[in-house]
Design a protein around this motif. Structure first.
Motif, PDB file in Angstrom:
ATOM      1  N   ASN A 292       0.814  -1.209   0.000  1.00 25.85           N
ATOM      2  CA  ASN A 292       0.000   0.000   0.000  1.00 25.85           C
ATOM      3  C   ASN A 292       0.848   1.259   0.000  1.00 25.85           C
ATOM      4  N   GLU A 293       1.983   1.190   0.704  1.00 19.01           N
ATOM      5  CA  GLU A 293       2.817   2.403   0.718  1.00 19.01           C
ATOM      6  C   GLU A 293       4.280   2.095   0.976  1.00 19.01           C
ATOM      7  N   ASN A 294       5.072   3.053   0.546  1.00 21.72           N
ATOM      8  CA  ASN A 294       6.501   3.015   0.720  1.00 21.72           C
ATOM      9  C   ASN A 294       6.840   3.958   1.860  1.00 21.72           C
ATOM     10  N   VAL A 295       7.562   3.501   2.874  1.00 24.10           N
ATOM     11  CA  VAL A 295       7.919   4.422   3.959  1.00 24.10           C
ATOM     12  C   VAL A 295       9.424   4.379   4.125  1.00 24.10           C
ATOM     13  N   LEU A 296      10.027   5.526   3.967  1.00 23.69           N
ATOM     14  CA  LEU A 296      11.471   5.578   4.103  1.00 23.69           C
ATOM     15  C   LEU A 296      11.798   6.103   5.486  1.00 23.69           C
ATOM     16  N   THR A 297      12.272   5.201   6.351  1.00 23.73           N
ATOM     17  CA  THR A 297      12.712   5.669   7.669  1.00 23.73           C
ATOM     18  C   THR A 297      14.157   5.222   7.822  1.00 23.73           C
ATOM     19  N   SER A 298      14.418   4.279   8.725  1.00 23.36           N
ATOM     20  CA  SER A 298      15.794   3.808   8.826  1.00 23.36           C
ATOM     21  C   SER A 298      16.146   3.000   7.573  1.00 23.36           C
ATOM     22  N   LYS A 299      15.118   2.381   6.978  1.00 26.26           N
ATOM     23  CA  LYS A 299      15.297   1.621   5.740  1.00 26.26           C
ATOM     24  C   LYS A 299      14.155   1.978   4.818  1.00 26.26           C
ATOM     25  N   ASN A 300      14.216   1.492   3.610  1.00 21.80           N
ATOM     26  CA  ASN A 300      13.106   1.714   2.694  1.00 21.80           C
ATOM     27  C   ASN A 300      12.099   0.573   2.890  1.00 21.80           C
ATOM     28  N   PHE A 301      11.024   0.857   3.610  1.00 20.40           N
ATOM     29  CA  PHE A 301      10.063  -0.187   3.933  1.00 20.40           C
ATOM     30  C   PHE A 301       8.855  -0.146   2.999  1.00 20.40           C
ATOM     31  N   ILE A 302       8.235  -1.301   2.786  1.00 24.75           N
ATOM     32  CA  ILE A 302       6.902  -1.302   2.177  1.00 24.75           C
ATOM     33  C   ILE A 302       5.925  -1.757   3.261  1.00 24.75           C
ATOM     34  N   ARG A 303       4.845  -1.014   3.404  1.00 30.45           N
ATOM     35  CA  ARG A 303       3.925  -1.272   4.514  1.00 30.45           C
ATOM     36  C   ARG A 303       2.557  -1.681   3.979  1.00 30.45           C
ATOM     37  N   THR A 304       1.883  -2.523   4.727  1.00 32.25           N
ATOM     38  CA  THR A 304       0.598  -3.113   4.375  1.00 32.25           C
ATOM     39  C   THR A 304       0.768  -3.908   3.080  1.00 32.25           C
ATOM     40  N   VAL A 305       1.230  -5.148   3.267  1.00 30.17           N
ATOM     41  CA  VAL A 305       1.592  -5.979   2.114  1.00 30.17           C
ATOM     42  C   VAL A 305       0.712  -7.221   2.045  1.00 30.17           C
ATOM     43  N   THR A 306       0.495  -7.710   0.840  1.00 28.46           N
ATOM     44  CA  THR A 306      -0.276  -8.939   0.661  1.00 28.46           C
ATOM     45  C   THR A 306       0.373  -9.798  -0.413  1.00 28.46           C
ATOM     46  N   ASP A 307       0.385 -11.094  -0.127  1.00 28.04           N
ATOM     47  CA  ASP A 307       0.963 -12.095  -1.020  1.00 28.04           C
ATOM     48  C   ASP A 307       0.089 -12.243  -2.273  1.00 28.04           C
ATOM     49  N   ILE A 308       0.705 -12.222  -3.440  1.00 22.91           N
ATOM     50  CA  ILE A 308      -0.075 -12.525  -4.649  1.00 22.91           C
ATOM     51  C   ILE A 308       0.737 -13.447  -5.559  1.00 22.91           C
ATOM     52  N   PRO A 309       0.061 -14.376  -6.228  1.00 25.75           N
ATOM     53  CA  PRO A 309       0.794 -15.248  -7.152  1.00 25.75           C
ATOM     54  C   PRO A 309       1.251 -14.465  -8.384  1.00 25.75           C
ATOM     55  N   GLY A 310       2.438 -14.765  -8.902  1.00 21.60           N
ATOM     56  CA  GLY A 310       2.992 -14.016 -10.026  1.00 21.60           C
ATOM     57  C   GLY A 310       2.131 -14.077 -11.279  1.00 21.60           C
ATOM     58  N   ASP A 311       1.474 -15.239 -11.504  1.00 18.28           N
ATOM     59  CA  ASP A 311       0.727 -15.331 -12.772  1.00 18.28           C
ATOM     60  C   ASP A 311      -0.473 -14.374 -12.817  1.00 18.28           C
ATOM     61  N   TRP A 312      -0.921 -13.891 -11.649  1.00 18.37           N
ATOM     62  CA  TRP A 312      -2.021 -12.906 -11.679  1.00 18.37           C
ATOM     63  C   TRP A 312      -1.567 -11.596 -12.336  1.00 18.37           C
ATOM     64  N   LEU A 313      -0.284 -11.311 -12.177  1.00 18.63           N
ATOM     65  CA  LEU A 313       0.217 -10.042 -12.741  1.00 18.63           C
ATOM     66  C   LEU A 313      -0.045 -10.009 -14.244  1.00 18.63           C
ATOM     67  N   ILE A 314       0.231 -11.151 -14.878  1.00 20.02           N
ATOM     68  CA  ILE A 314       0.060 -11.132 -16.333  1.00 20.02           C
ATOM     69  C   ILE A 314      -1.394 -11.379 -16.738  1.00 20.02           C
ATOM     70  N   ASP A 315      -2.183 -11.907 -15.812  1.00 18.92           N
ATOM     71  CA  ASP A 315      -3.627 -12.047 -16.108  1.00 18.92           C
ATOM     72  C   ASP A 315      -4.331 -10.708 -15.946  1.00 18.92           C
ATOM     73  N   ILE A 316      -4.008 -10.015 -14.857  1.00 18.98           N
ATOM     74  CA  ILE A 316      -4.786  -8.833 -14.481  1.00 18.98           C
ATOM     75  C   ILE A 316      -4.213  -7.549 -15.069  1.00 18.98           C
ATOM     76  N   ALA A 317      -2.900  -7.458 -15.184  1.00 20.52           N
ATOM     77  CA  ALA A 317      -2.318  -6.200 -15.694  1.00 20.52           C
ATOM     78  C   ALA A 317      -1.294  -6.466 -16.794  1.00 20.52           C
ATOM     79  N   PRO A 318      -1.699  -7.195 -17.851  1.00 20.39           N
ATOM     80  CA  PRO A 318      -0.709  -7.513 -18.893  1.00 20.39           C
ATOM     81  C   PRO A 318      -0.135  -6.252 -19.550  1.00 20.39           C
ATOM     82  N   HIS A 319      -0.921  -5.174 -19.597  1.00 19.26           N
ATOM     83  CA  HIS A 319      -0.415  -3.956 -20.235  1.00 19.26           C
ATOM     84  C   HIS A 319       0.727  -3.344 -19.437  1.00 19.26           C
ATOM     85  N   TYR A 320       0.685  -3.532 -18.109  1.00 20.90           N
ATOM     86  CA  TYR A 320       1.748  -2.982 -17.275  1.00 20.90           C
ATOM     87  C   TYR A 320       2.947  -3.923 -17.259  1.00 20.90           C
ATOM     88  N   TYR A 321       2.641  -5.214 -17.274  1.00 23.88           N
ATOM     89  CA  TYR A 321       3.718  -6.210 -17.218  1.00 23.88           C
ATOM     90  C   TYR A 321       4.133  -6.664 -18.608  1.00 23.88           C
TER      91      TYR A 321
END
Ligand code: CDP
Length: 675
Positions: free
Chosen positions: A621-650
């Motif tokens: 959901n967001e990138n937070v740069l504090t002591s490190k570059n963190f990504i916050r509020t994360v969810t696992d997704i299978p890679g093949d969904w990327l090409i099913d759902i957003a082929p134009h981006y991928y």
């Protein structure tokens, strides 16, 4: 004496407040101001914070009968806290009930009625109103208050209102600023007349440290204790950077001063930040309580605040200001498409405003926790306006909806071309703009949601995944402050409570679990307490959700859910999440690090995540740069969904070479073979 707005007799308090109001510097300029406004379409008014601009000028306008039937005065504020607190104060001063003659509108909260004649609203909300009412016809006078803060929405309004004024000769505009750098505003509004309200500030003595402080928080706390021990009575205002730091400092200050025992007088410490509850915000304006016994030492009020107290709010009675020289700022880096919250040095102009907070009531002192040479050599003169440092995707969508296409000439300071390109690009990927940059049907609907475009897109398409009810709840939870409470003295218990809500696939679903549990437990406050859940956040989420439901209904977007027992229940939700946030995906490399897609930035899962494994692909959901570059509020997704759902981006043809690209290539191959 009868109140002309309500027809009731004025209360005693009205007269008491009136006497105080009359001593404010703007009162001396009342008739001159009204004359200027009568003679000109636009007037620029400059006066120190606390001179009475926000509270008095709108009342002068009301009394002068500029209004016609069913018209209103709007006064914008740069943030919700300012809008709420000023409107409450003005309602009191006018002896009316807040939400009736005087109201406020902030995101997700409308406290106004058909009776309202003076409306305080955030600048963002005025822009949203312009979407439905392009000439803002319900207003006869619009006041852009605190224009010096140069928020993104105020800058957009500068550009937009020029056009509205041209089309509505009957509309009056007042620009109010606390700093003198207004030539730019004057140039923009064709030499509109400038009126200066002389300040009545008392002198403020400035102190610097000899050397830079290694730990500004610790230095700030030490300075509070020193002032309390050795300086005469007077309230203290400490500027820190963020909510957590403010709360932490409040605790430490209370503890250290308590440890001093009876040798020092009593204190009352108040935190102040934008997400504080309205009731607690109001408390800050009360004078320090009376001493416990008649001839005991006076109670010292100590306000520990984020930047919000710099000019957004006026707190009377402050005699000592402690300025460590930092503030928290959102900064967008278009090169890596990431927005981060950075603690950065303030500008000279900010330092100046901060010091002035000490001189409103009497001679004051400002302790700058940095050497004078740093002030002279290291601080830049002005803060950068938001338009030069924020992500513009939401703004560009709003502008498109308002029919503004010329992004270069519509602004006082035109945004960086790269930032604009990024905004146009993401809106195109999301389907809100077509390849020629025109708003699509989908974009029209997305622009109606007061959310970032990714979230709006996710909501609009969620019914296609048969989970709009759940996506509504998740969006609402993402729009409110963190719902998990983690008190220092009960960290383990809080973590255990949180773990009960945890979903193995990630934080978005965990938030959904919390929301469901809250509803199943009938919104019970003691349930919230027992489970370390912040009830205020959940209540706010419920409110946000209701408003989003209304927008969904306006566009006939179906409210639906998959069967909870079906294996697809969570799958559908995660797919809907991805359909909005496909531009915010990170891949786990063989090195054990996550890299963001396309930009290849190393990021780390934020420690608050509830995953028990490191998924190969996550959306965040967001990138937070504090002591490190963190990504916050994360969810696992299978890679093949990327090409099913957003082929134009991928689309791999415009992908930088990386491990993720190789994996995606394989996934494309596998999908093709399956077909
Ligand atoms: O807009 P400006 O900074 O010039 O001043 P203001 O916000 O109109 O504040 C004028 C005075 O109103 C302050 O000095 C406070 O005494 C009072 N005030 C208040 O008590 N509570 C508020 N929420 C806002 C103002």
């Amino acid at each position: 004496m009868f109140n002309r707005w309500t027809g009731w007799k004025y209360s005693q308090r009205y007269f008491e407040m009136l006497d105080k109001r009359k001593t404010l510097p703007v009162w001396k300029k009342k008739f001159q101001f009204l004359q200027y406004l009568h003679d000109n379409q636009t007037v620029i008014l400059v006066g120190e914070t606390g001179s009475g601009k926000s509270t008095q000028i709108p009342q002068f306008v009301l009394e002068a009968d500029f209004l016609e039937k069913h018209s209103m005065v709007a006064c914008t504020q740069p943030n919700r806290v300012a809008a709420m607190s000023v409107s409450r104060r003005v309602a009191e001063e006018m002896d009316v009930t807040i939400g009736e003659e005087v109201g406020y509108i902030i995101q997700f909260e409308d406290c106004s009625s058909p009776k309202t004649i003076l409306k305080y609203l955030t600048d963002c909300m005025l822009l949203r109103e312009a979407m439905a009412d392009p000439l803002l016809e319900r207003y006869k006078v619009i006041i852009l208050d605190k224009a010096h803060e140069r928020t993104l929405a105020t800058d957009v309004l500068f550009g937009y209102l020029i056009e509205v004024l041209r089309n509505r000769p009957d509309l009056k505009l007042v620009i109010m600023s606390a700093t003198l750098e207004v030539e730019k505003f004057q140039g923009w509004f064709n030499g509109a007349p400038l009126m200066k309200v002389p300040g009545r500030l008392h002198p403020v003595e400035i102190f610097y440290t000899v050397d830079p402080e290694r730990d500004y928080l610790e230095a700030a706390i030490r300075t509070v204790v020193q002032i309390h021990l050795y300086q005469p009575p007077g309230d203290i205002l400490v500027f820190l950077t963020g909510e957590e730091e403010v709360e932490n400092a409040c605790r430490k200050i209370t503890k250290e001063i308590c440890n001093l025992g009876d040798q020092v007088g009593p204190i009352k410490v108040f935190p102040l930040y934008s997400t504080l509850s309205p009731a607690m915000q109001q408390e800050i304006f009360q004078p320090a309580p009376a001493p416990l016994n008649e001839d005991g030492p006076p109670v010292r009020k100590i306000v520990v605040s984020t930047n919000i107290a710099e000019t957004s709010l006026t707190i009377d009675g402050i005699v000592y200001v402690i300025d460590p020289g930092f503030s928290e700022q959102y900064v967008y880096n278009p090169r890596i498409r990431a927005e981060s919250v950075l603690v950065s040095p303030i500008s000279k102009s900010s330092a100046h405003q901060r010091s002035r907070c000490a001189g409103r009531t009497q001679t004051g002192k400002c302790f700058r926790l940095y050497p004078e040479r740093s002030f002279n050599n290291d601080l830049q003169p002005q803060s950068y306006p938001e338009i030069l440092r924020l992500n513009l995707a939401t703004t560009v969508l709003t502008l498109k909806k308002l029919g503004i296409d010329d992004f270069v000439h519509s602004f006082l300071d035109p945004p960086a071309p790269e930032t604009l390109m990024r905004a146009l690009e993401v809106l195109n990927y999301l389907g809100a703009l077509d390849d020629d940059g025109n708003l699509t049907k989908l974009g029209e609907i997305m622009s109606e949601f007061p959310l970032d475009p990714q979230m709006s897109k996710m909501l609009v398409v969620s019914a296609e995944f048969n989970c709009s009810n759940e996506i509504l709840s998740i969006s609402a939870m993402l729009s409110v402050p963190n719902c998990f409470v983690r008190p220092r003295e009960a960290k383990t218990a809080a973590d255990e409570a949180k773990a009960h809500f945890g979903h193995i696939d990630g934080d978005h679903l965990t938030l959904l679990n919390v929301y469901h549990a809250y509803k199943q437990n009938n919104e019970d406050p003691s349930w919230c307490f027992d489970n370390f859940i912040n009830q205020r956040a959940l209540k706010a989420a419920d409110n946000v959700r209701q408003q989003l439901v209304r927008i969904m209904a306006r566009f006939n977007l179906k409210l639906c859910s998959s069967d909870f027992n079906s294996p697809d229940y969570y799958v559908n939700i995660r797919k809907a999440l991805l359909s909005g946030y496909f531009t915010q995906v990170a891949h786990l490399e063989r090195t054990g690090h996550y890299l963001t897609m396309k930009d290849n930035q190393v990021v780390h899962l934020h420690p608050s995540n509830c995953l028990d494994h490191k998924p190969e692909w996550v959306i965040y959901n967001e990138n937070v740069l504090t002591s490190k570059n963190f990504i916050r509020t994360v969810t696992d997704i299978p890679g093949d969904w990327l090409i099913d759902i957003a082929p134009h981006y991928y689309d791999l043809s415009n992908f930088p070479s990386c491990e993720a690209k190789r994996v995606l290539k394989r996934l494309y191959r596998d999908t093709k073979n399956r077909k």
